[in-house]
Design a protein around this motif. Sequence first.
Motif, PDB file in Angstrom:
ATOM      1  N   ALA A  54     -12.438  53.526 -19.210  1.00  0.00           N
ATOM      2  CA  ALA A  54     -11.423  52.979 -20.102  1.00  0.00           C
ATOM      3  C   ALA A  54     -11.231  51.491 -19.814  1.00  0.00           C
ATOM      4  N   PRO A  55     -10.700  50.730 -20.777  1.00  0.00           N
ATOM      5  CA  PRO A  55     -10.491  49.292 -20.551  1.00  0.00           C
ATOM      6  C   PRO A  55      -9.641  49.027 -19.309  1.00  0.00           C
ATOM      7  N   HIS A  56      -9.986  47.974 -18.616  1.00  0.00           N
ATOM      8  CA  HIS A  56      -9.248  47.527 -17.440  1.00  0.00           C
ATOM      9  C   HIS A  56      -7.872  47.035 -17.894  1.00  0.00           C
ATOM     10  N   ARG A  57      -6.822  47.545 -17.291  1.00  0.00           N
ATOM     11  CA  ARG A  57      -5.459  47.252 -17.734  1.00  0.00           C
ATOM     12  C   ARG A  57      -4.934  45.966 -17.087  1.00  0.00           C
ATOM     13  N   VAL A  58      -4.598  45.001 -17.927  1.00  0.00           N
ATOM     14  CA  VAL A  58      -4.060  43.711 -17.493  1.00  0.00           C
ATOM     15  C   VAL A  58      -2.624  43.590 -17.995  1.00  0.00           C
ATOM     16  N   THR A  59      -1.707  43.268 -17.091  1.00  0.00           N
ATOM     17  CA  THR A  59      -0.309  43.069 -17.471  1.00  0.00           C
ATOM     18  C   THR A  59       0.095  41.645 -17.117  1.00  0.00           C
ATOM     19  N   VAL A  60       0.821  40.994 -18.023  1.00  0.00           N
ATOM     20  CA  VAL A  60       1.266  39.613 -17.847  1.00  0.00           C
ATOM     21  C   VAL A  60       2.794  39.601 -17.813  1.00  0.00           C
ATOM     22  N   ILE A  61       3.374  39.034 -16.754  1.00  0.00           N
ATOM     23  CA  ILE A  61       4.827  38.902 -16.670  1.00  0.00           C
ATOM     24  C   ILE A  61       5.262  37.639 -17.401  1.00  0.00           C
ATOM     25  N   VAL A  62       6.098  37.796 -18.421  1.00  0.00           N
ATOM     26  CA  VAL A  62       6.649  36.663 -19.166  1.00  0.00           C
ATOM     27  C   VAL A  62       8.110  36.521 -18.761  1.00  0.00           C
ATOM     28  N   ASP A  63       8.365  35.572 -17.869  1.00  0.00           N
ATOM     29  CA  ASP A  63       9.711  35.334 -17.360  1.00  0.00           C
ATOM     30  C   ASP A  63      10.348  34.184 -18.132  1.00  0.00           C
ATOM     31  N   ALA A  64      11.650  33.992 -17.961  1.00  0.00           N
ATOM     32  CA  ALA A  64      12.331  32.883 -18.619  1.00  0.00           C
ATOM     33  C   ALA A  64      11.701  31.561 -18.206  1.00  0.00           C
ATOM     34  N   GLY A  65      11.399  30.705 -19.190  1.00  0.00           N
ATOM     35  CA  GLY A  65      10.822  29.395 -18.917  1.00  0.00           C
ATOM     36  C   GLY A  65       9.326  29.396 -18.731  1.00  0.00           C
ATOM     37  N   THR A  66       8.666  30.513 -18.946  1.00  0.00           N
ATOM     38  CA  THR A  66       7.209  30.583 -18.780  1.00  0.00           C
ATOM     39  C   THR A  66       6.513  29.607 -19.721  1.00  0.00           C
ATOM     40  N   ASN A  67       5.408  29.026 -19.243  1.00  0.00           N
ATOM     41  CA  ASN A  67       4.626  28.105 -20.064  1.00  0.00           C
ATOM     42  C   ASN A  67       3.814  28.882 -21.104  1.00  0.00           C
ATOM     43  N   PRO A  68       3.985  28.592 -22.388  1.00  0.00           N
ATOM     44  CA  PRO A  68       3.265  29.343 -23.423  1.00  0.00           C
ATOM     45  C   PRO A  68       1.749  29.241 -23.304  1.00  0.00           C
ATOM     46  N   PHE A  69       1.244  28.090 -22.864  1.00  0.00           N
ATOM     47  CA  PHE A  69      -0.205  27.915 -22.804  1.00  0.00           C
ATOM     48  C   PHE A  69      -0.844  28.960 -21.907  1.00  0.00           C
ATOM     49  N   GLU A  70      -0.246  29.218 -20.754  1.00  0.00           N
ATOM     50  CA  GLU A  70      -0.854  30.141 -19.805  1.00  0.00           C
ATOM     51  C   GLU A  70      -0.776  31.588 -20.284  1.00  0.00           C
TER      52      GLU A  70
END
Length: 336
Positions: A8-24
């Motif tokens: 199955a696809p490798h599961r990637v999770t991204v933490i989006v916290d307050a003030g996170t840079n949109p580019f990244e």
Amino acid sequence: MPQRSSQAPHRVTVIVDAGTNPFEVGVATELFGLPRPELDLTGPLYDVTLCSPAPEVRMNHGFFSMSGLPGLEAVDGAETLIVPGRPDNVVPRGPDVLAAIRRTHARGARVVSFCTGSFALAEAGLLDGRRATTHWMWADAFRELHPKVLLEPDVLFVDEGDVLTAAGSAAALDLGLHIWRSDHGAELANAVSRRLVFAAHRDGGQRQFVERPVPDVPDESLGPLLAWAQERLGEPLTVAALAARAAVSPATLHRRFRTQLGTTPLAWLTGERVALACRLIERGEERLDVVAARSGLGTAANLRARLRRGTGLSPSDYRRRFGPAGGVPSSGGAGR
């Protein structure tokens, strides 16, 4: 014929916290979340989930807000966790975010920071006594806050196996492509880089900040020279030969490489040869002497040493992971 991972696809999770840079956040979703028609796959190799500690989070400078994201419990299914940067690095992260990072790492998942996301990894205690990097503008603040971390402020990224850190925002692309190479080999990573119109391989040890003074002549670009050399990697190219082709002295060529690429001519040439050797192995060439000759690495012994140094794998291990007999390798990470 279309290829597919055996798992199955490798599961990637991204933490989006307050003030996170949109580019990244965009880098993470572009590299691991979007369809990859250029790879001729029958299914995705990665599956990306964004999560947040709050029902609504405002991005850096309040340009926009994100809502409707899963909570931090989403990290519990991650095989790779990505923590982007934010500008208020001296402000501690919330205890719930740090706890999510710690428990993700504790159960053996790969943890990645982009840019100043390394501050969060350091706050969570993942970097003490380990090599790491961050954006060069924040290096002094990082050292003051986290003196136990072995900071390398003048590199693009650092791979410590289960914890990886990228320097600036653009270096997040370098690290992301490095992860593609580690997980699925040079051929697929190069295809992704071509789609992005981005350098296929910039070694993590290259300098973050490259000065580009106004040239003394109309065009001192290394592009034509690099393209010429890449077509002749199997020939006995030397730094002197490169300098002669560019009609400059070896010392001048060395300065231009340092200024424009942040590396030396010899290091660049060796890196290109190792990358070519990887592609040849992936395409099915099993004779190490042939791979060594065609890539310009000379001997099978030198090929073994250079490949292990560049990828952490022997030629036989690399073939088992990425060679045509196994098709697209499993998406469980780079042997982590």
